[in-house]
Design an enzyme around this catalytic site. Structure first.
Site, mmCIF file in Angstrom:
data_model
loop_
_atom_site.group_PDB
_atom_site.id
_atom_site.type_symbol
_atom_site.label_atom_id
_atom_site.label_comp_id
_atom_site.label_asym_id
_atom_site.label_seq_id
_atom_site.Cartn_x
_atom_site.Cartn_y
_atom_site.Cartn_z
ATOM 1 N N GLU A 184 0.860 -1.176 0.000
ATOM 2 C CA GLU A 184 0.000 0.000 0.000
ATOM 3 C C GLU A 184 0.901 1.233 0.000
ATOM 4 O OE1 GLU A 184 -3.171 -2.243 2.960
ATOM 5 O OE2 GLU A 184 -1.479 -1.079 3.738
ATOM 6 N N TYR A 190 4.079 4.593 13.369
ATOM 7 C CA TYR A 190 3.065 4.581 12.318
ATOM 8 C C TYR A 190 2.065 5.714 12.516
ATOM 9 C CZ TYR A 190 3.857 0.478 9.376
ATOM 10 O OH TYR A 190 4.347 -0.404 8.442
#
Length: 593
Positions: free
Chosen positions: A82, A201
């Site tokens: 992704e 993240y």
């Protein structure tokens, strides 16, 4: 090496490093980090291609970025990637690599136009009860307490998160929310993995929090990652004379180490069918090593064969070499932190190849899109929270392979819990054949039970793969467990890839691989151009405000369930900013009403 931002240096061409034609480069492994490093050596380092050597123990390049068609087995992809519009190093590189479909435009052009014309988004993020929409409704479903737990992790210093697990910082307020369903399935985090990596993240992608529920944050390549990314890079390198040495293991690296310097002095290599060879190195022979691999020890099943599992560390493997190298210095990291618990880091993926149109209606019912139009289908993974394996599946734009037969669809799926019996097939995922994994998937699609076995046998071919170290990147760690890209004092040696350490960026991404390759080349060749810094959304008050509201499903902070004292403190703080630009900005981003 230094970091830059803005476009002042983005379009600059560095001058040729002094005496670069007298230098050589040896790259261990041919995954994305190594291919990227070689491209930067050619483009920005202007090193002659014939001076660059890439050693790969398999018979082709690409590492984890595969897209294979195994003889008598079928199509197989071990994983998918992704991508984000702020992969700064990736797009810096891919603007220079011609597409293999038309050399008149770049990979970046191809990718940009594709995602402009066909933007990505999901129409069904999760299903329950055998194919019914889980009605997540783009909501995170976090309580105020859960949102505060996430905010606390976001603000916690890295050093307080060394060797800390996610279960140490969250409780059921988070784990039972849609947020955790989105997060764990999209990024493949397990509950007991690294809180530090999760914090990274969150900070790295704070600008995309609102795009998590429906994947509007994501972009994908036209074909599988091998054909869209790896093959164009290989062609670019071969066209520049770079030397690929396939079926060649690098068995050891020797060093000369003293108090203030490190120099790689030799490589021990073993070409297939030949005796070990020693390559002696000088300070002008640069070594780039991809330490570790999340696809190490991958075992392939087939339609009628289970993949099994091999969690051992084998001679000649990437973890084996890293362990040998780590003995030389504490600057070389701690590989055992990542490779000694395959029961916690493994998962199984599978590629389902539909052979006729019988499965298609069940796919269309869930995705609300026809899969053979060439456009976005699922828009990302569809997760199945009531699956014992915690299955997720995705269908990217079809065809996924340029030679894929017309009318066939390729589906990629994975399960995070390979040791649990399925809901329909009462076996663990790792013990299942491809056909049995397809049966379990069809069950969760809502196919009538009396049709499942025949459909899995005759209407699909399924190839499973067990990856014992698939999420090893996320194992709890501390500072120093991942070695710096260029260890302090190193004259000619660098670590690259997702088990090397670079500030602020996130592992398990294409950007991380390319960034480490770029930083290594720019450091060892002293390239006179900045490496683009990690996108600074974590420092942008607008992104922070948006994320605060989006995590609370659009509710302003004035609606938080606060105690009397904290409510009074909030009221006084809002009085202090009344009539200021701060109040205006907070209202604009719906933080307050």
């Amino acid at each position: 090496m230094y970091y830059s931002s803005g476009n002042y240096e983005a379009f600059a061409h560095p001058r040729k490093p002094k005496d670069v034609e007298k230098k050589s480069a040896h790259l261990i492994g041919s995954g994305l980090a190594s291919l990227a490093a070689a491209c930067f050596l050619v483009r920005d380092g202007q090193m002659p291609g014939e001076n660059i050597h890439i050693y790969e123990k398999s018979d082709h390049a690409g590492g984890a970025l595969d897209g294979d068609q195994l003889p008598d087995v079928g199509y197989v992809m071990r994983g998918g990637r992704e991508m984000d519009n702020h992969f700064e190093c990736m797009w810096d590189l891919f603007r220079s690599i011609p597409s293999i479909e038309d050399e008149n435009y770049s990979i970046l052009d191809e990718y940009y136009w594709l995602n402009k014309d066909d933007p990505n988004f999901s129409l069904c993020r999760a299903t329950i009860d055998r194919g019914k929409d889980a009605q997540t409704d783009k909501k995170f479903g976090l309580s105020d307490k859960g949102a505060l737990e996430i905010a606390k992790l976001f603000m916690t210093p890295d050093e307080d998160l060394y060797d800390v697990k996610i279960t140490d910082v969250f409780d059921d307020e988070v784990f039972n929310s849609n947020f955790w369903l989105y997060w764990r399935t999209m990024f493949a985090f397990k509950d007991d993995q690294s809180a530090l990596e999760m914090k990274r993240y969150m900070q790295r992608y704070i600008h995309h929090i609102g795009g998590l529920p429906d994947f509007t944050a994501l972009r994908f390549t036209k074909y599988n990652q091998n054909e869209s990314m790896v093959l164009p890079m290989v062609k670019y390198l071969e066209d520049h004379g770079v030397q690929f040495h396939y079926n060649t293991e690098v068995r050891d690296v020797d060093f000369d180490i003293n108090d203030d310097s490190i120099q790689a002095t030799s490589l021990t290599i073993k070409p297939e069918g030949k005796d070990d060879e020693i390559i002696n190195l000088t300070e002008n022979d640069l070594v780039f090593y991809t330490n570790g691999s999340n696809v190490e020890n991958s075992t392939y099943g087939a339609q009628d064969r289970a993949p099994g599992m091999d969690g051992e560390i084998h001679e000649g493997g990437s973890f084996d070499l890293w362990r040998k190298i780590a003995v030389h210095s504490d600057k070389y990291g701690n590989p055992d932190k990542f490779c000694m618990d395959p029961e916690d880091s493994n998962w199984v993926s599978a590629t389902v190849n539909t052979l006729d149109d019988k499965i298609i209606p069940y796919i269309e019912k869930i995705t609300k899109r026809a899969p053979l139009t060439g456009h976005v289908v699922t828009g990302g993974i569809v997760s199945v929270p009531d699956s014992n394996w915690l299955l997720s599946w995705t269908i990217n734009r079809q065809p996924q392979y340029r030679d894929q037969p017309k009318g066939q669809v390729l589906v990629w799926l994975y399960g995070m819990f390979s040791d649990r019996p399925g809901n329909f097939v009462k076996k663990s995922m790792r013990e299942c054949t491809g056909k049995e994994i397809c049966e379990e998937w069809l069950y969760h699609l809502g196919v009538p039970e009396d049709q499942i076995e025949e459909m899995a046998e005759k209407s699909a071919n399924t190839v499973p793969v067990m990856m014992p170290f698939a999420s090893a990147y996320f194992q709890p760690r501390k500072d120093g467990d991942r070695p710096n890209v260029v260890p302090k004092g190193s004259k000619n040696f660098a670590f690259i890839g997702n088990f090397a350490e670079t500030p602020r960026d996130t592992v398990f991404t294409t950007e991380y691989s390319i960034r480490t390759g770029m930083e290594a080349v720019y450091t060892l060749l002293d390239i006179e151009r900045g490496v683009p810094e990690v996108w600074g959304s974590v420092y942008d008050v607008r992104d922070l405000m948006n994320a605060t509201v989006q995590l609370r499903d659009g509710k302003p902070i004035t609606d938080m369930d606060l105690g009397l004292i904290k409510r009074f403190e909030l009221k006084e703080a809002l009085k202090a900013i009344k009539g200021t630009e701060i109040e205006k900005l907070m209202k604009e981003h719906k933080v307050i009403q």
